[in-house]
Scaffold this motif. Structure first.
Motif, PDB file in Angstrom:
ATOM      1  N   ALA A 137      59.106  30.145   8.984  1.00  0.00           N
ATOM      2  CA  ALA A 137      60.017  29.064   9.606  1.00  0.00           C
ATOM      3  C   ALA A 137      61.287  28.934   8.719  1.00  0.00           C
ATOM      4  CB  ALA A 137      59.188  27.698   9.702  1.00  0.00           C
ATOM      5  N   PHE A 138      62.342  28.451   9.359  1.00  0.00           N
ATOM      6  CA  PHE A 138      63.552  28.229   8.852  1.00  0.00           C
ATOM      7  C   PHE A 138      63.692  26.662   8.855  1.00  0.00           C
ATOM      8  CE2 PHE A 138      64.474  32.357  10.985  1.00  0.00           C
ATOM      9  CZ  PHE A 138      64.807  33.140   9.654  1.00  0.00           C
ATOM     10  N   SER A 139      64.402  25.898   7.907  1.00  0.00           N
ATOM     11  CA  SER A 139      64.537  24.621   7.802  1.00  0.00           C
ATOM     12  C   SER A 139      65.954  24.434   7.257  1.00  0.00           C
ATOM     13  CB  SER A 139      63.587  23.855   7.225  1.00  0.00           C
ATOM     14  OG  SER A 139      63.105  24.381   6.044  1.00  0.00           O
ATOM     15  N   TYR A 140      66.676  23.151   7.604  1.00  0.00           N
ATOM     16  CA  TYR A 140      67.763  22.946   7.416  1.00  0.00           C
ATOM     17  C   TYR A 140      67.965  21.520   6.363  1.00  0.00           C
ATOM     18  CZ  TYR A 140      67.769  26.451  10.661  1.00  0.00           C
ATOM     19  OH  TYR A 140      67.390  27.413  11.425  1.00  0.00           O
ATOM     20  N   LEU A 141      68.479  21.377   5.437  1.00  0.00           N
ATOM     21  CA  LEU A 141      68.813  20.029   4.482  1.00  0.00           C
ATOM     22  C   LEU A 141      70.162  19.421   5.042  1.00  0.00           C
ATOM     23  CD1 LEU A 141      67.303  18.255   2.337  1.00  0.00           C
ATOM     24  CD2 LEU A 141      69.456  19.485   0.776  1.00  0.00           C
ATOM     25  N   ASP A 142      69.640  18.235   5.589  1.00  0.00           N
ATOM     26  CA  ASP A 142      71.111  17.341   6.292  1.00  0.00           C
ATOM     27  C   ASP A 142      71.555  16.637   5.294  1.00  0.00           C
ATOM     28  OD1 ASP A 142      69.608  14.934   5.713  1.00  0.00           O
ATOM     29  OD2 ASP A 142      68.932  14.838   7.864  1.00  0.00           O
ATOM     30  N   GLU A 143      72.759  16.046   5.668  1.00  0.00           N
ATOM     31  CA  GLU A 143      73.427  14.999   4.913  1.00  0.00           C
ATOM     32  C   GLU A 143      72.859  14.053   4.058  1.00  0.00           C
ATOM     33  OE1 GLU A 143      73.561  15.668   7.944  1.00  0.00           O
ATOM     34  OE2 GLU A 143      75.967  16.237   8.759  1.00  0.00           O
ATOM     35  N   GLY A 144      71.545  13.506   4.890  1.00  0.00           N
ATOM     36  CA  GLY A 144      71.009  12.622   4.145  1.00  0.00           C
ATOM     37  C   GLY A 144      69.666  12.819   3.278  1.00  0.00           C
ATOM     38  N   GLY A 145      69.704  14.251   3.063  1.00  0.00           N
ATOM     39  CA  GLY A 145      68.662  15.024   2.153  1.00  0.00           C
ATOM     40  C   GLY A 145      67.115  14.873   2.717  1.00  0.00           C
ATOM     41  N   ALA A 146      67.254  15.161   4.135  1.00  0.00           N
ATOM     42  CA  ALA A 146      66.007  15.161   4.799  1.00  0.00           C
ATOM     43  C   ALA A 146      66.051  16.787   5.434  1.00  0.00           C
ATOM     44  CB  ALA A 146      65.747  14.323   6.042  1.00  0.00           C
ATOM     45  N   TRP A 147      64.912  17.474   5.197  1.00  0.00           N
ATOM     46  CA  TRP A 147      64.758  18.737   6.067  1.00  0.00           C
ATOM     47  C   TRP A 147      64.218  18.403   7.436  1.00  0.00           C
ATOM     48  CZ3 TRP A 147      65.935  23.015   3.548  1.00  0.00           C
ATOM     49  CH2 TRP A 147      66.092  23.058   2.134  1.00  0.00           C
ATOM     50  N   VAL A 148      65.219  19.303   8.247  1.00  0.00           N
ATOM     51  CA  VAL A 148      65.138  19.200   9.610  1.00  0.00           C
ATOM     52  C   VAL A 148      64.566  20.685  10.065  1.00  0.00           C
ATOM     53  CG1 VAL A 148      66.642  17.208   9.938  1.00  0.00           C
ATOM     54  CG2 VAL A 148      67.344  19.630  10.281  1.00  0.00           C
ATOM     55  N   ASP A 149      64.097  20.720  11.348  1.00  0.00           N
ATOM     56  CA  ASP A 149      63.553  22.061  11.899  1.00  0.00           C
ATOM     57  C   ASP A 149      64.574  22.603  12.821  1.00  0.00           C
ATOM     58  OD1 ASP A 149      61.325  21.925  10.741  1.00  0.00           O
ATOM     59  OD2 ASP A 149      60.123  21.013  12.329  1.00  0.00           O
ATOM     60  N   GLU A 150      65.714  22.033  13.268  1.00  0.00           N
ATOM     61  CA  GLU A 150      66.745  22.305  14.175  1.00  0.00           C
ATOM     62  C   GLU A 150      68.030  21.867  13.801  1.00  0.00           C
ATOM     63  OE1 GLU A 150      66.462  23.144  18.916  1.00  0.00           O
ATOM     64  OE2 GLU A 150      67.027  20.727  18.368  1.00  0.00           O
ATOM     65  N   TRP A 151      69.059  22.663  13.874  1.00  0.00           N
ATOM     66  CA  TRP A 151      70.604  22.223  13.450  1.00  0.00           C
ATOM     67  C   TRP A 151      71.531  22.319  14.707  1.00  0.00           C
ATOM     68  CZ3 TRP A 151      71.600  19.800   8.725  1.00  0.00           C
ATOM     69  CH2 TRP A 151      73.132  19.711   8.493  1.00  0.00           C
ATOM     70  N   LYS A 152      71.836  21.283  15.278  1.00  0.00           N
ATOM     71  CA  LYS A 152      72.753  21.379  16.446  1.00  0.00           C
ATOM     72  C   LYS A 152      73.910  20.868  15.918  1.00  0.00           C
ATOM     73  CE  LYS A 152      69.513  20.207  20.010  1.00  0.00           C
ATOM     74  NZ  LYS A 152      69.232  19.212  21.132  1.00  0.00           N
ATOM     75  N   TRP A 153      75.334  21.764  16.039  1.00  0.00           N
ATOM     76  CA  TRP A 153      76.428  21.614  15.542  1.00  0.00           C
ATOM     77  C   TRP A 153      77.253  20.149  15.973  1.00  0.00           C
ATOM     78  CZ3 TRP A 153      77.720  23.827  11.394  1.00  0.00           C
ATOM     79  CH2 TRP A 153      77.327  25.205  11.313  1.00  0.00           C
ATOM     80  N   LYS A 154      76.744  19.580  17.166  1.00  0.00           N
ATOM     81  CA  LYS A 154      77.277  18.381  17.745  1.00  0.00           C
ATOM     82  C   LYS A 154      76.708  17.243  17.081  1.00  0.00           C
ATOM     83  CE  LYS A 154      73.552  17.427  21.190  1.00  0.00           C
ATOM     84  NZ  LYS A 154      73.345  16.955  22.671  1.00  0.00           N
ATOM     85  N   ASP A 155      75.644  17.381  16.237  1.00  0.00           N
ATOM     86  CA  ASP A 155      74.969  16.261  15.248  1.00  0.00           C
ATOM     87  C   ASP A 155      75.478  16.210  14.013  1.00  0.00           C
ATOM     88  OD1 ASP A 155      73.709  15.451  17.806  1.00  0.00           O
ATOM     89  OD2 ASP A 155      71.995  16.649  17.176  1.00  0.00           O
ATOM     90  N   HIS A 156      76.567  17.132  13.807  1.00  0.00           N
ATOM     91  CA  HIS A 156      76.926  17.304  12.281  1.00  0.00           C
ATOM     92  C   HIS A 156      78.131  17.832  12.247  1.00  0.00           C
ATOM     93  CE1 HIS A 156      72.560  17.114  11.203  1.00  0.00           C
ATOM     94  NE2 HIS A 156      72.404  18.089  12.130  1.00  0.00           N
ATOM     95  N   LYS A 157      78.769  17.203  11.226  1.00  0.00           N
ATOM     96  CA  LYS A 157      80.333  17.293  10.843  1.00  0.00           C
ATOM     97  C   LYS A 157      80.586  18.863  10.107  1.00  0.00           C
ATOM     98  CE  LYS A 157      82.050  12.881  11.074  1.00  0.00           C
ATOM     99  NZ  LYS A 157      82.898  11.635  10.470  1.00  0.00           N
ATOM    100  N   SER A 158      79.634  19.114   9.556  1.00  0.00           N
ATOM    101  CA  SER A 158      79.639  20.142   8.303  1.00  0.00           C
ATOM    102  C   SER A 158      78.187  21.146   8.456  1.00  0.00           C
ATOM    103  CB  SER A 158      79.924  19.865   7.079  1.00  0.00           C
ATOM    104  OG  SER A 158      78.945  19.118   6.577  1.00  0.00           O
ATOM    105  N   PRO A 159      78.254  22.428   7.822  1.00  0.00           N
ATOM    106  CA  PRO A 159      77.087  22.944   7.813  1.00  0.00           C
ATOM    107  C   PRO A 159      75.781  22.340   7.075  1.00  0.00           C
ATOM    108  CG  PRO A 159      78.802  24.493   7.562  1.00  0.00           C
ATOM    109  CD  PRO A 159      79.220  23.117   7.422  1.00  0.00           C
ATOM    110  N   PRO A 160      74.801  22.705   7.085  1.00  0.00           N
ATOM    111  CA  PRO A 160      73.646  22.101   6.072  1.00  0.00           C
ATOM    112  C   PRO A 160      73.911  22.088   4.650  1.00  0.00           C
ATOM    113  CG  PRO A 160      72.686  23.796   7.328  1.00  0.00           C
ATOM    114  CD  PRO A 160      74.043  23.822   7.891  1.00  0.00           C
TER     115      PRO A 160
END
Length: 200
Positions: A137-160
Motif C-alpha cells: 500500500a501507498f500512504s501519505y503524511l498530511d499537514e497535521g502529521g497523520a498518515w492517510v490512505d488517499e490524497w485529494k488535491w482539493k483537500d490540500h494546498k500542497s503535496p504531502p
C-alpha cells in the motif's frame, strides 16, 4: 656375521605388504572424500552469498528509483478540480526525475496482480517489483502529521510531507519513506502563456 646383517637389511628394505597398501588407499580415499565435501560446501556457500548480494543490489536499485521519482513530486500540470494524487493502490503525479522520460514528466506507480508497476511517457508499463507482494500500500503524511490512505488535491494546498510504500515480500518487509522536497507549485504557473512562448 656379515651374512646375518645382509639378511636383516634385506628384510628391512622390502616394500609395503598388500594389507599396508590397502590401508593407505583407504586413508587417502577418506581424505579425498572429506576434501571434496568441504569444497562442495564452500562452492554452495559462495553461490548463496553471490545470489544474496545480487538480490540486495536489485532491492537497493528498486528503492533508489522510487525515492528519486517521488522526492520531487508535483501536482500534474493537467490536473484540475477533484484530482487525486494517489490512493492505497496507485500514485499519479509529475516529477523532474522520471526513470525513462527526459525532464519534467508525469509518472504513475501502481499495484497490479501483486506486483509494483511504474510508467511514464517513455515506458508504458515496467514491473519494478515482481510479486507476490503482501499487504502492499501507498500512504501519505498530511499537514497535521497523520498518515492517510488517499490524497485529494482539493483537500490540500500542497503535496504531502512524506510518501510511504510498505509491502511484504518473500525476503522480508519493505518500508520506503520518502520526504517530499518541494512545497508544490500552482499548475497554472507552470504553463507558458502565449506571450511568453512567442517572446522566446
Amino acid at each position: 656375521m656379515n651374512i646375518h646383517r645382509m639378511a636383516r637389511s634385506g628384510r628391512h628394505q622390502r616394500g609395503f605388504t598388500l594389507l599396508e597398501a590397502i590401508v593407505t588407499l583407504v586413508i587417502v580415499s577418506l581424505l579425498v572424500t572429506i576434501l571434496m565435501q568441504a569444497l562442495g560446501q564452500a562452492m554452495s556457500l559462495r553461490a548463496r552469498l553471490l545470489r544474496f548480494d545480487g538480490e540486495n543490489r536489485v532491492a537497493g536499485l528498486q528503492e533508489a528509483w522510487f525515492r528519486e521519482t517521488v522526492a520531487g513530486l508535483q501536482r500534474d500540470i493537467e490536473e484540475q478540480g477533484d484530482g487525486i494524487l494517489g490512493s492505497r493502490e496507485m500514485m499519479e503525479y509529475s516529477t523532474p526525475s522520471p526513470l525513462a522520460a527526459q525532464g519534467f514528466s508525469g509518472v504513475r506507480w501502481w499495484l497490479e496482480s501483486g506486483s509494483l508497476h511504474y510508467a511514464d511517457v517513455k515506458v508504458p508499463d515496467v514491473v519494478i517489483i515482481q510479486g507476490p507482494l503482501k499487504d502492499a500500500a501507498f500512504s501519505y503524511l498530511d499537514e497535521g502529521g497523520a498518515w492517510v490512505d488517499e490524497w485529494k488535491w482539493k483537500d490540500h494546498k500542497s503535496p504531502p510531507r512524506m510518501v510511504r510504500f510498505t509491502a511484504g515480500t518473500a525476503r522480508g518487509s519493505l518500508d520506503w519513506l520518502v520526504p517530499i522536497m518541494a512545497d508544490g507549485l500552482d499548475p497554472e504557473k507552470l504553463k507558458l502563456d502565449e506571450v511568453g512562448s512567442s517572446g522566446i
